[in-house]
Design a protein around this motif. Sequence first.
Motif, PDB file in Angstrom:
ATOM      1  N   VAL A  96       0.832  -1.200   0.029  1.00  0.00           N
ATOM      2  CA  VAL A  96       0.025  -0.077  -0.075  1.00  0.00           C
ATOM      3  C   VAL A  96       1.026   1.260   0.165  1.00  0.00           C
ATOM      4  O   VAL A  96       1.965   1.213   0.474  1.00  0.00           O
ATOM      5  CB  VAL A  96      -0.998  -0.012   1.172  1.00  0.00           C
ATOM      6  N   ARG A  97       0.266   2.335  -0.698  1.00  0.00           N
ATOM      7  CA  ARG A  97       0.902   3.500  -0.511  1.00  0.00           C
ATOM      8  C   ARG A  97       0.049   4.862  -0.178  1.00  0.00           C
ATOM      9  O   ARG A  97      -1.134   4.708  -0.487  1.00  0.00           O
ATOM     10  CB  ARG A  97       1.619   3.990  -2.126  1.00  0.00           C
ATOM     11  N   ALA A  98       0.480   5.832   0.261  1.00  0.00           N
ATOM     12  CA  ALA A  98      -0.190   7.166   0.331  1.00  0.00           C
ATOM     13  C   ALA A  98       0.550   8.038  -0.098  1.00  0.00           C
ATOM     14  O   ALA A  98       1.803   8.198  -0.320  1.00  0.00           O
ATOM     15  CB  ALA A  98      -0.084   7.507   2.140  1.00  0.00           C
ATOM     16  N   ALA A  99      -0.089   8.824  -1.001  1.00  0.00           N
ATOM     17  CA  ALA A  99       0.513   9.622  -2.224  1.00  0.00           C
ATOM     18  C   ALA A  99      -0.115  10.945  -1.977  1.00  0.00           C
ATOM     19  O   ALA A  99      -1.277  11.031  -1.976  1.00  0.00           O
ATOM     20  CB  ALA A  99       0.429   9.225  -3.312  1.00  0.00           C
ATOM     21  N   LEU A 100       0.640  11.979  -2.158  1.00  0.00           N
ATOM     22  CA  LEU A 100       0.180  13.383  -1.939  1.00  0.00           C
ATOM     23  C   LEU A 100       0.777  14.061  -3.288  1.00  0.00           C
ATOM     24  O   LEU A 100       1.932  13.980  -3.514  1.00  0.00           O
ATOM     25  CB  LEU A 100       0.801  14.265  -0.745  1.00  0.00           C
ATOM     26  N   THR A 101      -0.114  14.722  -4.047  1.00  0.00           N
ATOM     27  CA  THR A 101       0.436  15.408  -5.058  1.00  0.00           C
ATOM     28  C   THR A 101      -0.774  16.631  -5.345  1.00  0.00           C
ATOM     29  O   THR A 101      -1.991  16.481  -5.363  1.00  0.00           O
ATOM     30  CB  THR A 101       0.648  14.704  -6.463  1.00  0.00           C
ATOM     31  N   PHE A 145      -4.657   6.102   6.737  1.00  0.00           N
ATOM     32  CA  PHE A 145      -3.832   7.365   5.864  1.00  0.00           C
ATOM     33  C   PHE A 145      -3.871   8.689   6.890  1.00  0.00           C
ATOM     34  O   PHE A 145      -5.165   8.852   7.300  1.00  0.00           O
ATOM     35  CB  PHE A 145      -4.445   7.480   4.857  1.00  0.00           C
ATOM     36  N   ASP A 146      -2.770   9.066   6.901  1.00  0.00           N
ATOM     37  CA  ASP A 146      -2.717  10.365   7.547  1.00  0.00           C
ATOM     38  C   ASP A 146      -1.948  11.475   6.646  1.00  0.00           C
ATOM     39  O   ASP A 146      -1.312  11.087   5.905  1.00  0.00           O
ATOM     40  CB  ASP A 146      -1.904  10.208   8.720  1.00  0.00           C
ATOM     41  N   VAL A 147      -2.540  12.578   6.990  1.00  0.00           N
ATOM     42  CA  VAL A 147      -2.007  13.881   6.223  1.00  0.00           C
ATOM     43  C   VAL A 147      -1.788  14.817   7.339  1.00  0.00           C
ATOM     44  O   VAL A 147      -2.118  14.838   8.405  1.00  0.00           O
ATOM     45  CB  VAL A 147      -2.914  14.599   5.275  1.00  0.00           C
ATOM     46  N   ILE A 148      -0.341  15.870   6.870  1.00  0.00           N
ATOM     47  CA  ILE A 148      -0.384  16.987   7.996  1.00  0.00           C
ATOM     48  C   ILE A 148      -0.221  18.110   7.105  1.00  0.00           C
ATOM     49  O   ILE A 148       0.272  18.004   5.995  1.00  0.00           O
ATOM     50  CB  ILE A 148       1.147  16.792   8.743  1.00  0.00           C
ATOM     51  N   THR A 149      -0.757  19.127   7.634  1.00  0.00           N
ATOM     52  CA  THR A 149      -0.928  20.420   6.705  1.00  0.00           C
ATOM     53  C   THR A 149       0.380  21.215   7.443  1.00  0.00           C
ATOM     54  O   THR A 149       1.000  20.995   8.156  1.00  0.00           O
ATOM     55  CB  THR A 149      -2.125  21.164   7.255  1.00  0.00           C
ATOM     56  N   GLY A 150       0.520  22.310   6.459  1.00  0.00           N
ATOM     57  CA  GLY A 150       1.496  23.347   6.850  1.00  0.00           C
ATOM     58  C   GLY A 150       1.386  24.061   8.211  1.00  0.00           C
ATOM     59  O   GLY A 150       2.399  24.502   8.646  1.00  0.00           O
ATOM     60  N   THR A 151       0.328  23.924   8.765  1.00  0.00           N
ATOM     61  CA  THR A 151       0.360  24.521   9.990  1.00  0.00           C
ATOM     62  C   THR A 151       0.137  23.383  11.302  1.00  0.00           C
ATOM     63  O   THR A 151       0.033  23.520  12.383  1.00  0.00           O
ATOM     64  CB  THR A 151      -1.347  25.080  10.251  1.00  0.00           C
ATOM     65  N   GLY A 152       0.812  22.147  10.816  1.00  0.00           N
ATOM     66  CA  GLY A 152       0.722  21.218  11.830  1.00  0.00           C
ATOM     67  C   GLY A 152      -0.434  20.264  12.219  1.00  0.00           C
ATOM     68  O   GLY A 152      -0.597  19.563  13.132  1.00  0.00           O
ATOM     69  N   GLN A 153      -1.661  20.502  11.243  1.00  0.00           N
ATOM     70  CA  GLN A 153      -2.742  19.909  11.805  1.00  0.00           C
ATOM     71  C   GLN A 153      -2.824  18.352  11.212  1.00  0.00           C
ATOM     72  O   GLN A 153      -2.549  18.254   9.957  1.00  0.00           O
ATOM     73  CB  GLN A 153      -4.109  20.510  11.050  1.00  0.00           C
ATOM     74  N   LEU A 182      -3.336  23.469   2.623  1.00  0.00           N
ATOM     75  CA  LEU A 182      -3.138  22.266   2.202  1.00  0.00           C
ATOM     76  C   LEU A 182      -2.383  21.043   2.778  1.00  0.00           C
ATOM     77  O   LEU A 182      -1.538  21.678   3.724  1.00  0.00           O
ATOM     78  CB  LEU A 182      -2.728  22.466   0.711  1.00  0.00           C
ATOM     79  N   PRO A 183      -2.513  19.933   2.643  1.00  0.00           N
ATOM     80  CA  PRO A 183      -1.602  19.013   3.183  1.00  0.00           C
ATOM     81  C   PRO A 183      -0.397  19.331   2.797  1.00  0.00           C
ATOM     82  O   PRO A 183      -0.231  19.428   1.650  1.00  0.00           O
ATOM     83  CB  PRO A 183      -2.258  17.658   2.983  1.00  0.00           C
ATOM     84  N   CYS A 184       0.754  18.750   3.524  1.00  0.00           N
ATOM     85  CA  CYS A 184       2.025  18.906   2.702  1.00  0.00           C
ATOM     86  C   CYS A 184       2.994  17.521   2.978  1.00  0.00           C
ATOM     87  O   CYS A 184       4.008  17.068   2.628  1.00  0.00           O
ATOM     88  CB  CYS A 184       2.906  19.885   3.585  1.00  0.00           C
TER      89      CYS A 184
END
Length: 135
Positions: A29-34, A90-98, A73-75
Amino acid sequence: MTPTSNGATGAPGARADIDAAQDVNSCGVRAALTGGRTFAGVRDRRVNESQNFVWTNLSTHPGHPLNTVTGVLPCAAAVNAHGGDDLIKFDVITGTGQVRETGCLAVTNTHPVTLNCDSTNNTPIPWTLVTNQPA
């Protein structure tokens, strides 16, 4: 040669990230952000399967930072998979740390393996803020 001056700061670039887990029994499995969008990828590792990735857009799920009013946006993206019948997170973190999280199940009785990212009432599993955000 040592530069004598720095150039101008450019505009922020598109955010991109990928994470991988291979410990799911019959798939990777992969988590990809673009471009602010988050995708869950699965590749069937069983014999006689194509080994191609099948991608699911998780950005359309409620609560994804791309769809919230914050405009942040998530980074980065991450995947947490332990195999068996466990929910792949699956997790994301935003530029503000959320930090926000959603999940999918690997469907291994199909060929190739797919992901089911819907709840029992056939609606997308929402992104939720994790309890105790990083400080």
